[in-house]
Design a protein around this motif. Structure first.
Motif, PDB file in Angstrom:
ATOM      1  N   ASP A 144      -9.988  -0.112   5.591  1.00  0.00           N
ATOM      2  CA  ASP A 144      -9.175  -0.711   3.923  1.00  0.00           C
ATOM      3  C   ASP A 144      -8.531   0.285   3.668  1.00  0.00           C
ATOM      4  OD1 ASP A 144      -8.411  -0.868   1.292  1.00  0.00           O
ATOM      5  OD2 ASP A 144      -9.937  -0.290   0.114  1.00  0.00           O
ATOM      6  N   THR A 145      -7.308  -0.202   3.574  1.00  0.00           N
ATOM      7  CA  THR A 145      -5.420   0.452   3.835  1.00  0.00           C
ATOM      8  C   THR A 145      -5.401   0.843   2.244  1.00  0.00           C
ATOM      9  OG1 THR A 145      -4.209  -1.536   3.815  1.00  0.00           O
ATOM     10  CG2 THR A 145      -4.791  -0.616   6.245  1.00  0.00           C
ATOM     11  N   SER A 146      -5.468   0.803   1.355  1.00  0.00           N
ATOM     12  CA  SER A 146      -5.341   0.762   0.064  1.00  0.00           C
ATOM     13  C   SER A 146      -5.156   2.510  -0.404  1.00  0.00           C
ATOM     14  CB  SER A 146      -6.330   0.525  -1.287  1.00  0.00           C
ATOM     15  OG  SER A 146      -6.428  -1.299  -0.827  1.00  0.00           O
ATOM     16  N   PRO A 147      -4.904   2.659  -1.325  1.00  0.00           N
ATOM     17  CA  PRO A 147      -4.659   4.132  -1.645  1.00  0.00           C
ATOM     18  C   PRO A 147      -5.639   4.921  -1.483  1.00  0.00           C
ATOM     19  CG  PRO A 147      -2.613   2.650  -2.719  1.00  0.00           C
ATOM     20  CD  PRO A 147      -3.307   1.969  -1.635  1.00  0.00           C
ATOM     21  N   ALA A 148      -5.951   6.174  -2.288  1.00  0.00           N
ATOM     22  CA  ALA A 148      -7.445   6.340  -2.535  1.00  0.00           C
ATOM     23  C   ALA A 148      -7.416   6.254  -3.959  1.00  0.00           C
ATOM     24  CB  ALA A 148      -7.488   7.938  -2.102  1.00  0.00           C
ATOM     25  N   ALA A 149      -6.309   6.131  -4.290  1.00  0.00           N
ATOM     26  CA  ALA A 149      -6.459   6.303  -5.941  1.00  0.00           C
ATOM     27  C   ALA A 149      -6.271   4.988  -6.890  1.00  0.00           C
ATOM     28  CB  ALA A 149      -4.731   6.629  -6.472  1.00  0.00           C
ATOM     29  N   ARG A 150      -6.720   4.177  -6.173  1.00  0.00           N
ATOM     30  CA  ARG A 150      -6.709   2.074  -6.296  1.00  0.00           C
ATOM     31  C   ARG A 150      -7.774   2.337  -7.119  1.00  0.00           C
ATOM     32  NH1 ARG A 150      -6.084  -3.523  -2.655  1.00  0.00           N
ATOM     33  NH2 ARG A 150      -6.777  -4.924  -5.340  1.00  0.00           N
ATOM     34  N   ARG A 184     -13.057  -2.384  -0.542  1.00  0.00           N
ATOM     35  CA  ARG A 184     -13.578  -1.412   0.248  1.00  0.00           C
ATOM     36  C   ARG A 184     -15.090  -2.009   0.318  1.00  0.00           C
ATOM     37  NH1 ARG A 184     -12.895   4.079  -1.202  1.00  0.00           N
ATOM     38  NH2 ARG A 184     -10.893   2.767  -0.783  1.00  0.00           N
ATOM     39  N   ASP A 221     -14.095   0.935   6.133  1.00  0.00           N
ATOM     40  CA  ASP A 221     -13.131   2.335   7.331  1.00  0.00           C
ATOM     41  C   ASP A 221     -11.532   1.833   6.889  1.00  0.00           C
ATOM     42  OD1 ASP A 221     -14.796   4.440   6.830  1.00  0.00           O
ATOM     43  OD2 ASP A 221     -15.384   4.336   8.547  1.00  0.00           O
ATOM     44  N   ASP A 263       0.928  -1.044  -0.137  1.00  0.00           N
ATOM     45  CA  ASP A 263      -0.211   0.552  -0.001  1.00  0.00           C
ATOM     46  C   ASP A 263       0.797   1.501  -0.167  1.00  0.00           C
ATOM     47  OD1 ASP A 263      -2.456  -1.470  -0.059  1.00  0.00           O
ATOM     48  OD2 ASP A 263      -2.718  -0.813   2.081  1.00  0.00           O
TER      49      ASP A 263
END
Length: 412
Positions: free
Chosen positions: A154-160, A147, A152, A88
């Motif tokens: 979910d640690t993935s980048p917002a751009a995923r 997601r 909340d 991530d």
């Protein structure tokens, strides 16, 4: 040299930015994508192709190039600091990864590129657009699904999620691992005509009904849950079902090393659930299990439980079926494809401990049906999920991409 008759041998680039196939050799850090890329590369090489796997350099002393096996080379790309980083945290280094791929392929382009995971897809898309190379992509997991279920946490980048859409729209073909993924991709706006389904595979020689069997101890019925100890895998559901199965013991295999179990937050949570359910004496946590010990564990179990909240594909059901052990799995993701209800095991609704207990109880009460399910599962694996079958189907996708391009010269 040609592969399988007159078809030309291909030069294939597999891009797996965070999941090196070399991790499979040690087994400690290996996950599903590491294994998938390593086995697919090897099976494609067995078909006569030349395969190079591109992954990020994650240690300063890592050589530029390593031979994984005959026909397969691993290339380490120096994008970002030469040390381990959680996946991530890798997104800022993906443009550099893509630039370095472009430089490498400009000197000797592959016939086809196949990226694995969304960040690999971004890097590969950057390079293949510049060089006009055909690109296939496998997601392994979708951000929209993660997601939806993890919210909340979910640690993935917002751009995923927007990046996954960009990769799906920009590549030539998506190789999905199950039919449920096709539905998710269509919801993202990726047309179904652009998606081929090729499942993950399993080594049906290593995972077989024949071989050593782990010590069961003096228990009447043994249930096994195997995999990472994260909430979505559903170990809590298995524990909640156990009071309805008074003659069964549950082994939960996976997670940190055995010596570190007492400090693990998820183990603590699950042990508290077991105490509250009154089944502490019937639940055993093994901690992480070496790769060579997994088949004996699967052979020892009467039923393997796969009660995940969601599962992009799910390799454990295949491993259990290959060992001739019936599976009770939730009807989600790839498990809808791999497990045939009442034939190779049972499918149950997610988050329903009563349904899980009923399905398991019916199998435990009927040894003949249990054995028949195990045998059917083994036959299904041999027919559909061997790596030779998976590689042949993947090659078919590659050749479809090349069919509308100039004739591919044979690799030398």
């Amino acid at each position: 040299m040609t592969a399988r008759g007159t078809a030309p041998r291909l030069s294939i680039a597999l891009v797996s930015e965070h999941a090196s196939p070399l991790a499979v050799l040690g087994g400690v850090d290996a996950g599903g994508q590491n294994v998938h890329v390593a086995r697919l590369a090897g099976a494609l090489a067995d078909r006569g192709h030349r395969v190079t796997v591109y992954t990020r350099r994650d240690a300063p002393d890592t050589p530029d190039q390593v031979g994984l096996r005959p026909g397969v080379t691993v290339r380490h790309i120096a994008a970002g600091p030469p040390g381990h980083l959680p996946k991530d945290e890798l997104l800022p280094f993906i443009p550099e990864f893509g630039r370095l791929l472009t430089e490498d392929w400009a000197l000797g382009p592959p016939d086809v590129v196949h990226s694995h995971f969304w960040m690999s897809g971004l890097a590969a898309l950057q390079a293949t657009r510049k060089l006009d190379l055909p690109l296939a992509h496998t997601y392994h997991a979708l951000g929209t699904v993660k997601r939806r279920h993890q919210k909340d946490s979910d640690t993935s980048p917002a751009a995923r999620i927007p990046s996954e859409t960009e990769v799906g729209e920009g590549c030539d073909q998506v190789i999905a691992t199950c039919r449920d993924e096709v539905t998710e991709l269509v919801r993202m706006g990726i047309p179904s005509r652009k998606v081929s389904v090729v499942p993950c595979g399993v080594d049906a020689t290593a995972f077989s009904p024949h071989g050593p069997v782990a010590d069961r101890g003096p228990v009447r019925h043994l249930l096994l849950q195997l995999g990472r100890l994260v909430p979505r895998k559903g170990a809590a559901l298995s524990i909640s079902a156990l009071p309805r199965l008074p003659d069964a013991h549950l082994v939960v295999a996976g997670g940190p090393p055995a010596a570190e179990l007492d400090q693990d937050p998820e183990v603590r949570r699950l042990r508290a659930l077991a105490r509250a359910a009154g089944v502490t004496d019937r639940v055993r946590f093994t901690g992480g299990v070496p790769c060579e010990d997994v088949p004996p564990l699967l052979r020892a179990a009467d039923v393997v439980l796969c009660p995940a909240d969601y599962e992009p594909f799910g390799i454990v059901p295949l491993e259990a079926m290959a060992c001739g052990t019936p599976v009770v799995a939730t009807a989600v993701g790839g498990q809808l494809d791999t497990v045939v209800d009442t034939v190779s095991g049972r499918l149950v609704p997610p988050r329903d401990p009563g349904a899980l207990a009923r399905a398991v109880g019916e199998l435990l009460a009927d040894p003949e049906h249990r054995a028949a399910c195990g045998a059917a599962g083994r036959r299904r694996v041999l027919a559909r999920y061997g790596w030779d079958t998976v590689a042949a189907a993947t090659e078919t996708v590659y050749r479809g991409l090349l069919a509308h391009r100039p004739t591919v010269p044979e690799a030398v």
